[in-house]
Design a protein around this motif. Structure first.
Motif, PDB file in Angstrom:
ATOM      1  N   ARG A 285       0.429  -1.236   0.204  1.00  0.00           N
ATOM      2  CA  ARG A 285      -0.415  -0.004  -0.064  1.00  0.00           C
ATOM      3  C   ARG A 285       0.958   1.088  -0.115  1.00  0.00           C
ATOM      4  NH1 ARG A 285      -4.432  -1.515  -2.147  1.00  0.00           N
ATOM      5  NH2 ARG A 285      -5.101  -2.978  -0.868  1.00  0.00           N
ATOM      6  N   ASP A 286       1.873   1.041   0.939  1.00  0.00           N
ATOM      7  CA  ASP A 286       2.756   2.017   0.635  1.00  0.00           C
ATOM      8  C   ASP A 286       3.458   2.185  -0.104  1.00  0.00           C
ATOM      9  OD1 ASP A 286       5.536   1.593   2.357  1.00  0.00           O
ATOM     10  OD2 ASP A 286       4.048   1.049   3.029  1.00  0.00           O
ATOM     11  N   ALA A 287       4.243   3.950  -1.181  1.00  0.00           N
ATOM     12  CA  ALA A 287       4.907   3.827  -2.004  1.00  0.00           C
ATOM     13  C   ALA A 287       6.075   3.445  -2.004  1.00  0.00           C
ATOM     14  CB  ALA A 287       5.670   5.315  -2.266  1.00  0.00           C
ATOM     15  N   ARG A 288       6.940   3.113  -0.727  1.00  0.00           N
ATOM     16  CA  ARG A 288       8.487   2.684  -0.818  1.00  0.00           C
ATOM     17  C   ARG A 288       8.416   0.667  -0.998  1.00  0.00           C
ATOM     18  NH1 ARG A 288      11.919   6.340   4.528  1.00  0.00           N
ATOM     19  NH2 ARG A 288      11.696   7.806   2.722  1.00  0.00           N
ATOM     20  N   THR A 289       7.510   0.003   0.002  1.00  0.00           N
ATOM     21  CA  THR A 289       7.325  -1.084  -0.151  1.00  0.00           C
ATOM     22  C   THR A 289       7.060  -1.448  -1.525  1.00  0.00           C
ATOM     23  OG1 THR A 289       6.115  -1.131   2.573  1.00  0.00           O
ATOM     24  CG2 THR A 289       5.665  -3.325   1.261  1.00  0.00           C
ATOM     25  N   LEU A 290       5.841  -0.562  -1.999  1.00  0.00           N
ATOM     26  CA  LEU A 290       5.408  -1.128  -3.549  1.00  0.00           C
ATOM     27  C   LEU A 290       6.786  -0.832  -4.161  1.00  0.00           C
ATOM     28  CD1 LEU A 290       3.584  -1.620  -5.698  1.00  0.00           C
ATOM     29  CD2 LEU A 290       3.648   0.689  -5.641  1.00  0.00           C
ATOM     30  N   ALA A 291       7.708  -0.037  -4.447  1.00  0.00           N
ATOM     31  CA  ALA A 291       8.709  -0.202  -5.250  1.00  0.00           C
ATOM     32  C   ALA A 291       9.544  -0.814  -4.552  1.00  0.00           C
ATOM     33  CB  ALA A 291       9.821   2.120  -4.881  1.00  0.00           C
ATOM     34  N   LEU A 292       9.715  -1.405  -3.246  1.00  0.00           N
ATOM     35  CA  LEU A 292      10.413  -2.223  -3.270  1.00  0.00           C
ATOM     36  C   LEU A 292      10.219  -3.525  -4.035  1.00  0.00           C
ATOM     37  CD1 LEU A 292      13.147  -4.059  -1.857  1.00  0.00           C
ATOM     38  CD2 LEU A 292      11.498  -4.257   0.351  1.00  0.00           C
TER      39      LEU A 292
END
Length: 308
Positions: A285-292
């Motif tokens: 859901r959050d941008a950094r987790t999605l990027a990873l």
């Protein structure tokens, strides 16, 4: 030290040291070219056989200069200094050699943590031309290879996609252009993915305006929350066959995407190449987790591409 030096006096005094840490094949080849162009001798060390487990893949390389400076890895760091000593001997004698470490090796004091064994070829570089030819092809985003024949101590460039391994009397090493990431979107997710990708060393290219430079070594990442903006990029990727295409959105959003593409004449197997929802694990859901999640998925797809 496995052997005593029998070559040039100045080589006897060298203590191998890493010049810098890298396992990037282009950086390793450039290090060799720069050494040769400056008048220094250099040797190319290549992992050509693995027995049991190993820290590096077949074809891993390191380069050693005559002053003992080296870069690259053929193991997890446990044999590189010993291999550099062997390379100094090769430069002194002018005779290429093959050495073994770990299982099946005569050097009982050099044990690989993985418990396996490796074989290395050590080649005194006699010309920068094969390396320059490989680097030139990679710069033009074309695959390349190096072929080494121990019997003739000859190294040559292969101007084609090359699978790493032994073929007839020579060992061939394949090189692919760097991965380039095409990220579409001005969203927070796109920004976070671009920042993390840059930190990981990926090349990032613009997806707008078209035409876009998509090739087999491109990962297309669609993070724009706009199906209509996606379509030109997807159409460009349709025939370019990038190794990865992923798109943001829910299952419902992807159902709408699939219908739009069918209306444009896409076949089901073409649509199936699109990873949606994007990422290696769901519901980020959050941008950094999605990027990873996205970059892990890209890395996994690239690894699979290299094994095909």
């Amino acid at each position: 030290m496995p052997h005593s030096f029998s070559g040039l006096a100045d080589l006897r005094q060298c203590t191998p040291q890493p010049a810098f840490l890298t396992d990037d094949s282009s950086e390793i080849l450039r290090f060799a070219v720069e050494a040769l162009m400056s008048g220094q001798a250099a040797a190319l060390v290549t992992l050509v056989a693995i027995r049991g487990g190993a820290a590096r893949s077949l074809g891993a390389q390191m380069v050693v200069r005559e002053d003992g400076q080296y870069c690259g890895f053929v193991s997890g760091g446990c044999v590189e200094s010993a291999a550099a000593f062997e390379a100094l001997e090769v430069m002194a004698s002018g005779r290429d050699r093959e050495v073994c470490y770990g299982e099946g090796s005569p050097w009982f004091d050099i044990v690989l943590p993985c418990g396996g064994g490796i074989t290395l070829t050590i080649h005194k570089l006699r010309s920068a031309l094969p390396l320059l030819a490989v680097l030139n092809r990679l710069e033009q985003r074309q695959p390349a290879g190096l072929r080494y024949v121990p019997r003739t101590q000859r190294l040559s460039c292969l101007s084609a996609l090359t699978r790493t391994g032994w073929y007839h009397d020579g060992f061939e090493m394949g090189f692919q252009p760097d991965v380039q990431l095409m990220i579409l979107g001005r969203s927070l997710e796109a920004q976070a993915t671009a920042e993390l990708a840059a930190a990981a060393g990926y090349d990032i290219v613009a997806s707008e305006p078209l035409p876009v430079p998509i090739d087999a070594d491109t990962a297309v990442i669609l993070l724009c929350h706009d199906l209509d903006r996606e379509l030109p990029v997807l159409q460009a990727a349709r025939d370019a066959h990038p190794f990865y295409v992923g798109a943001l959105g829910s299952q419902r959003t992807h159902a709408l995407r699939r219908q739009k593409l069918r209306d444009l004449g896409w076949r089901d197997e073409e649509i199936a190449r699109i990873k949606a929802p994007i990422g290696i694990f769901p519901k980020a859901r959050d941008a950094r987790t999605l990027a990873l999640s996205i970059l892990a998925d890209v890395a996994a797809a690239r690894l699979h591409q290299g094994e095909e």
